[in-house]
Design a protein around this motif. Structure first.
Motif, PDB file in Angstrom:
ATOM      1  N   UNK A   1       0.749  -1.111   0.100  1.00 36.61           N
ATOM      2  CA  UNK A   1      -0.070  -0.041  -0.007  1.00 36.61           C
ATOM      3  C   UNK A   1       0.709   1.199   0.015  1.00 36.61           C
ATOM      4  N   UNK A   2       1.960   1.129   0.628  1.00 40.89           N
ATOM      5  CA  UNK A   2       2.986   2.298   0.506  1.00 40.89           C
ATOM      6  C   UNK A   2       3.283   2.591  -0.856  1.00 40.89           C
ATOM      7  N   UNK A   3       3.521   1.580  -1.685  1.00 42.92           N
ATOM      8  CA  UNK A   3       3.949   1.710  -3.231  1.00 42.92           C
ATOM      9  C   UNK A   3       2.772   2.324  -3.720  1.00 42.92           C
ATOM     10  N   UNK A   4       1.649   1.987  -3.706  1.00 41.16           N
ATOM     11  CA  UNK A   4       0.305   2.155  -4.435  1.00 41.16           C
ATOM     12  C   UNK A   4      -0.082   3.702  -4.163  1.00 41.16           C
TER      13      UNK A   4
ATOM     14  N   UNK B   1       9.011   1.234  -1.392  1.00 35.59           N
ATOM     15  CA  UNK B   1       7.919   0.544  -1.309  1.00 35.59           C
ATOM     16  C   UNK B   1       8.217  -0.972  -2.172  1.00 35.59           C
ATOM     17  N   UNK B   2       8.610  -0.677  -3.208  1.00 36.01           N
ATOM     18  CA  UNK B   2       8.979  -2.025  -3.968  1.00 36.01           C
ATOM     19  C   UNK B   2      10.066  -2.675  -3.416  1.00 36.01           C
TER      20      UNK B   2
ATOM     21  N   UNK C   1      -3.123  -0.721   6.427  1.00 36.95           N
ATOM     22  CA  UNK C   1      -3.489   0.605   6.692  1.00 36.95           C
ATOM     23  C   UNK C   1      -1.939   1.480   6.922  1.00 36.95           C
ATOM     24  N   UNK C   2      -0.989   1.019   7.547  1.00 39.25           N
ATOM     25  CA  UNK C   2       0.350   1.311   8.058  1.00 39.25           C
ATOM     26  C   UNK C   2       1.025   1.761   6.846  1.00 39.25           C
ATOM     27  N   UNK C   3       1.041   0.910   5.797  1.00 38.90           N
ATOM     28  CA  UNK C   3       1.758   1.490   4.365  1.00 38.90           C
ATOM     29  C   UNK C   3       1.246   2.759   3.772  1.00 38.90           C
ATOM     30  N   UNK C   4      -0.384   2.792   3.939  1.00 36.92           N
ATOM     31  CA  UNK C   4      -0.927   4.161   3.382  1.00 36.92           C
ATOM     32  C   UNK C   4      -0.390   5.076   4.187  1.00 36.92           C
ATOM     33  N   UNK C   5      -0.429   4.909   5.519  1.00 34.47           N
ATOM     34  CA  UNK C   5       0.111   6.203   6.536  1.00 34.47           C
ATOM     35  C   UNK C   5       1.460   6.510   6.230  1.00 34.47           C
TER      36      UNK C   5
END
Length: 395
Positions: free
Chosen positions: A52-55, A346-347, A102-106
């Motif tokens: 999600x961090x990547x997206x 992120x990748x 959710x942590x990745x989005x944050x």
């Protein structure tokens, strides 16, 4: 509060964002046992954060250019707290995975905005030092995370998540009250008036291959791949192969991360001035590769500590050097390039732990041999390509 006086708060926020990534690592063996999950879940648990961090990273970078750095930082900290609270309440592996997503989005909202904020408030001649401090908070957060997680877990396996959620909320309140906006309204309005449609993240990745800063983004990927490859499987490796305890893992990672961070602060600026960015980046990639391989030679606690400390030191020196060059190349699109920086990070966070978990089940030595091979190839490739990047920055 002026923007420059907000610098310590930005460092704290960056530290917290990366702390969340590494927090789960030392308690993975216990969590997997508690939820009766397979060993591959260890890699996937770290990888889903990066997914999600990547997206969302490029989107967050663009939004910070349009609406300001502060709103994205606040949103990132709120999601950071929610993520850790859900992890603390998780009664099964599914909710734990949701919390990591959710942590990745944050993290996607927070990290590019902080990098762009610092680029906004620093002059070119000060940026290298500022990025060095930022890199220290970034890598030390990720590296200290496992140590802190292991020590806090002695009061209960979910204690690290509760503590992290509380600290995240405190940082959010401090930022809401004490963090001024670094991007003027005129610049934000100018970005909002731009009608061109941004490509989706996959299209941006493809287009970035032809950009002048692609080689730097490739280094970001390789460095993150190597670091997460190392950490995702490290607890399982030293427990199953060398017989380490959770306490030993926590002590080892905490001590090594602190020494590695100190070495970065003391050495980065001086050796970069003396040898130049090109040599430092190629050398740090090569030395990181060697460190991964040397980890396989002995299971003696102090030997592992020395090798791990060196690996962290090389990574800590590498990160700010790359961030400085990226910020110099970015020009007026600091938010967008910072978003791409986070996307490539992120990748690395996706593929590093995922492959480490898969390779570990084939043979316990394979993750570190393969990680070293990737870093070695990156050192050779970037050593021949960086000259063009540096000439374009200086021209």
């Amino acid at each position: 509060m002026s923007t420059k006086s907000a610098f310590p708060l930005l460092l704290l926020n960056m530290f917290l964002a990366n702390l969340s990534m590494g927090l789960v690592i030392p308690i993975v063996p216990e969590l997997l046992e508690q939820f009766t999950a397979s060993g591959q879940a260890a890699g996937y648990l770290v990888s889903c954060f990066g997914l999600t961090q990547f997206i969302f990273s490029p989107l967050a970078g663009n939004l910070s250019d349009r609406y300001g750095r502060k709103p994205m930082i606040i949103i990132g900290l709120i999601l950071f707290a929610i993520s850790n609270l859900l992890a603390a309440l998780a009664g099964d592996l599914t909710l734990l995975f949701v919390s990591r997503l959710i942590g990745g989005v944050g993290s996607a909202a927070l990290i590019p905005s902080i990098i762009a904020y610092i680029a906004d408030i620093t002059a070119d001649e000060q940026r290298s030092k500022a990025m060095s401090w930022l890199g220290a908070s970034m890598t030390s957060g990720f590296i200290i995370g496992p140590g802190v997680g292991g020590l806090l877990a002695e009061w209960g396996i979910k204690t690290p998540f509760y503590v992290s959620a509380c600290v995240g909320l405190l940082a959010m309140v401090c930022s809401l009250w004490g963090l001024p906006e670094s991007l003027s309204e005129n610049i934000r309005q100018m970005h909002r008036q731009v009608k061109e449609k941004r490509d989706n993240v996959l299209r941006q990745i493809v287009l970035s291959v032809r950009s002048r800063y692609f080689v730097l983004l490739l280094i970001v990927f390789a460095m993150t791949f190597g670091l997460t490859h190392f950490e995702a499987i490290f607890p399982l490796f030293v427990v199953q192969v060398y017989g380490f305890t959770t306490r030993q893992i926590a002590i080892l990672l905490t001590v090594c991360s602190l020494i590695g961070t100190l070495n970065q602060l003391l050495l980065t600026d001086g050796i970069t001035r003396r040898f130049g960015e090109k040599r430092i980046i190629a050398a740090m990639l090569l030395l990181s590769a060697l460190s991964l391989v040397f980890l396989l030679f002995s299971g003696h606690f102090y030997y592992v500590m020395v090798v791990t400390m060196l690996f962290f030191t090389f990574n800590n020196i590498l990160r700010p050097t790359i961030n400085t060059l990226l910020s110099r190349v970015a020009g007026a699109e600091q938010g967008f390039v910072a978003g791409m920086n986070n996307a490539y990070t992120s990748l690395g966070t996706i593929f590093g732990p995922m492959l480490a978990g898969i390779l570990f089940e084939v043979h316990f030595n394979l993750p570190y041999l393969f990680g070293g091979f990737v870093l070695l190839l990156s050192s050779i490739f970037t050593g021949s390509r960086l000259r063009k990047v540096l000439s374009s920055v200086d021209s």
